[in-house]
Motif scaffolding. Sequence first.
Motif, PDB file in Angstrom:
ATOM      1  N   LEU A   1      12.361 -39.350  27.198  1.00  0.00           N
ATOM      2  CA  LEU A   1      12.890 -39.141  25.837  1.00  0.00           C
ATOM      3  C   LEU A   1      12.133 -39.982  24.800  1.00  0.00           C
TER       4      LEU A   1
ATOM      5  N   LYS B   1      22.127 -45.681  35.311  1.00  0.00           N
ATOM      6  CA  LYS B   1      20.773 -46.221  35.475  1.00  0.00           C
ATOM      7  C   LYS B   1      20.411 -46.291  36.972  1.00  0.00           C
TER       8      LYS B   1
ATOM      9  N   ARG C   1      14.995 -48.516  22.509  1.00  0.00           N
ATOM     10  CA  ARG C   1      14.385 -49.852  22.442  1.00  0.00           C
ATOM     11  C   ARG C   1      13.783 -50.166  23.802  1.00  0.00           C
TER      12      ARG C   1
ATOM     13  N   VAL D   1      29.515 -48.238  20.157  1.00  0.00           N
ATOM     14  CA  VAL D   1      28.119 -48.156  19.712  1.00  0.00           C
ATOM     15  C   VAL D   1      27.173 -48.915  20.644  1.00  0.00           C
TER      16      VAL D   1
HETATM   17  P1  A3P Z   1      18.640 -51.176  24.342  1.00  0.00           P
HETATM   18  O1  A3P Z   1      18.736 -51.644  22.928  1.00  0.00           O
HETATM   19  O2  A3P Z   1      19.227 -52.161  25.301  1.00  0.00           O
HETATM   20  O3  A3P Z   1      17.273 -50.754  24.737  1.00  0.00           O
HETATM   21  P2  A3P Z   1      23.117 -45.736  21.705  1.00  0.00           P
HETATM   22  O4  A3P Z   1      22.440 -44.500  22.129  1.00  0.00           O
HETATM   23  O5  A3P Z   1      24.584 -45.761  22.029  1.00  0.00           O
HETATM   24  O6  A3P Z   1      22.822 -46.088  20.296  1.00  0.00           O
HETATM   25  O7  A3P Z   1      22.544 -46.894  22.635  1.00  0.00           O
HETATM   26  C1  A3P Z   1      21.216 -47.310  22.499  1.00  0.00           C
HETATM   27  C2  A3P Z   1      20.817 -48.036  23.764  1.00  0.00           C
HETATM   28  O8  A3P Z   1      20.595 -47.066  24.803  1.00  0.00           O
HETATM   29  C3  A3P Z   1      19.499 -48.764  23.581  1.00  0.00           C
HETATM   30  O9  A3P Z   1      19.560 -49.866  24.488  1.00  0.00           O
HETATM   31  C4  A3P Z   1      18.509 -47.700  24.024  1.00  0.00           C
HETATM   32  O10 A3P Z   1      17.243 -48.195  24.362  1.00  0.00           O
HETATM   33  C5  A3P Z   1      19.237 -47.141  25.231  1.00  0.00           C
HETATM   34  N1  A3P Z   1      18.783 -45.795  25.619  1.00  0.00           N
HETATM   35  C6  A3P Z   1      18.448 -44.762  24.817  1.00  0.00           C
HETATM   36  N2  A3P Z   1      18.068 -43.703  25.547  1.00  0.00           N
HETATM   37  C7  A3P Z   1      18.161 -44.071  26.840  1.00  0.00           C
HETATM   38  C8  A3P Z   1      17.876 -43.403  28.085  1.00  0.00           C
HETATM   39  N3  A3P Z   1      17.427 -42.165  28.115  1.00  0.00           N
HETATM   40  N4  A3P Z   1      18.071 -44.098  29.223  1.00  0.00           N
HETATM   41  C9  A3P Z   1      18.520 -45.377  29.203  1.00  0.00           C
HETATM   42  N5  A3P Z   1      18.811 -46.050  28.066  1.00  0.00           N
HETATM   43  C10 A3P Z   1      18.639 -45.407  26.899  1.00  0.00           C
END
Ligand code: A3P
Length: 312
Positions: A256, A216, A278, A66
Motif C-alpha cells: 500500500l 500483523k 509511517r 485513531v
Molecule cells: P505507525 O505510525 O506506527 O507507522 P490509522 O490508519 O488508524 O491512521 O493508523 C495509522 C498507523 O497504521 C500508522 O502506524 C501506519 O503506518 C499504520 N499502517 C498503515 N497501513 C498499514 C498496513 N497496511 N499495515 C500495517 N500498518 C499500517
Amino acid sequence: YLSEEDEPSHDFKALISSLPQGKGWPSPPLYQYQGFWYLPAVLQGTLACQNEFKAQDTDIFLATFVKTGTTWLKALAYSVLNRTRYSSSSQHPVLTTNPHDLVPNLELSRSSLLTNLPSPRLIATHLPLTSLPDVPPRCKIVYLCRNPRDTFLSLWLFAAKVAGKSELPLAAEEAVELFCEGGCPYGPYWDHVLGYWRESVEKPERVLFLRYEDVKEDCGSCLKKLARFLGCPFSVEEEEGGVVEEITELCSFGSLSNLEVNKRGVTSLGTETSAFFRRGEVGDSRNFLTDQMVEKIDRVTEQKLHGSGLSF
Ligand code: A3P
C-alpha cells in the motif's frame, strides 16, 4: 457527517460553549461530549449523524480509535467484501484509490456520500460505541485495536505532521500526560477500547474484536475470521487458490505505501495520503519513548483494563 448545510447551527454553538474544554494536539481545543474528547468540526459531524443518520440492517461498521490501523482495516475489509468483483488484481480499486476514499467515515463525510453507497454499506467510524447513532442490532461492527504505546506514538507523530506549519508540536512528555488523562481526539483511549471489547464479549455475533498485533502476525487467520464474521467465508477453492494470501499481500504495508496514490495523493477530506503510512510495525514506540513514558502508559493500562479480560 455533514448535512447539506455546513455552517454550525445556533444550537451547536450554544452546546459547544457549554461543554468542558481541553487542550488540543496542538490546536484547536478539544471538547468533552458524552465522556469523550472531540475536535469542534468532528463534534459537529458527530451530532449531525446522531440526529440524522439512518442505518440499514446490512450496514457494516469499521470502528477504530485513531492511529490503530484504520487505513489497513479499510483496505482489508473492502477487499474481502469485493473479492469476486475484482478477481483480476490489476483492476483492483485499492491500487488506485486510498482506503479512506473507498470506505468513508461516518462522522466526517457528507450525508449524501453515505446514502449513495452500494449495499452492504461499509462505513468507518472513530466514535465510541456509546456515541454511535442508532444502529440496528443486526448491523455488524468490526473493531480494530492496537497497543496503547504504539497508538500514542503514531498519534503524536501524526498530529505533528498534519499540524499547520506555524504550530509547535506538543512535547512528548506533555503529550503522554494528556494521553494518559484521556485528553486526545476521541480519548480516553482505554474507555474507547473497553466499550467495544465488552460488547464483543457479550455479543460476539455483533462485534468482532481484532488486534493490530495479531493481524500483523497472522493476517491470513484474521482475514478468515473477518470473512466468516461478515457472512462471506472463503470457500475451499478460494483458500486453495491463494485468495487469502493475495489480499494479505495487496493490503500489506509494503504494497500500500508504495502505490502512487498513497505516496503523493490527497484524500477527499484533504489529508496527504502519505501521512497514513509511517512505519507500520509493532513496538516502534520503544524507539521513541523513554522508559518513564512507557511505564506511565503501562500503569494506566493496568489500572483501566484490570478485570476486563483484556490486556496488552
Ligand atoms: P505507525 O505510525 O506506527 O507507522 P490509522 O490508519 O488508524 O491512521 O493508523 C495509522 C498507523 O497504521 C500508522 O502506524 C501506519 O503506518 C499504520 N499502517 C498503515 N497501513 C498499514 C498496513 N497496511 N499495515 C500495517 N500498518 C499500517
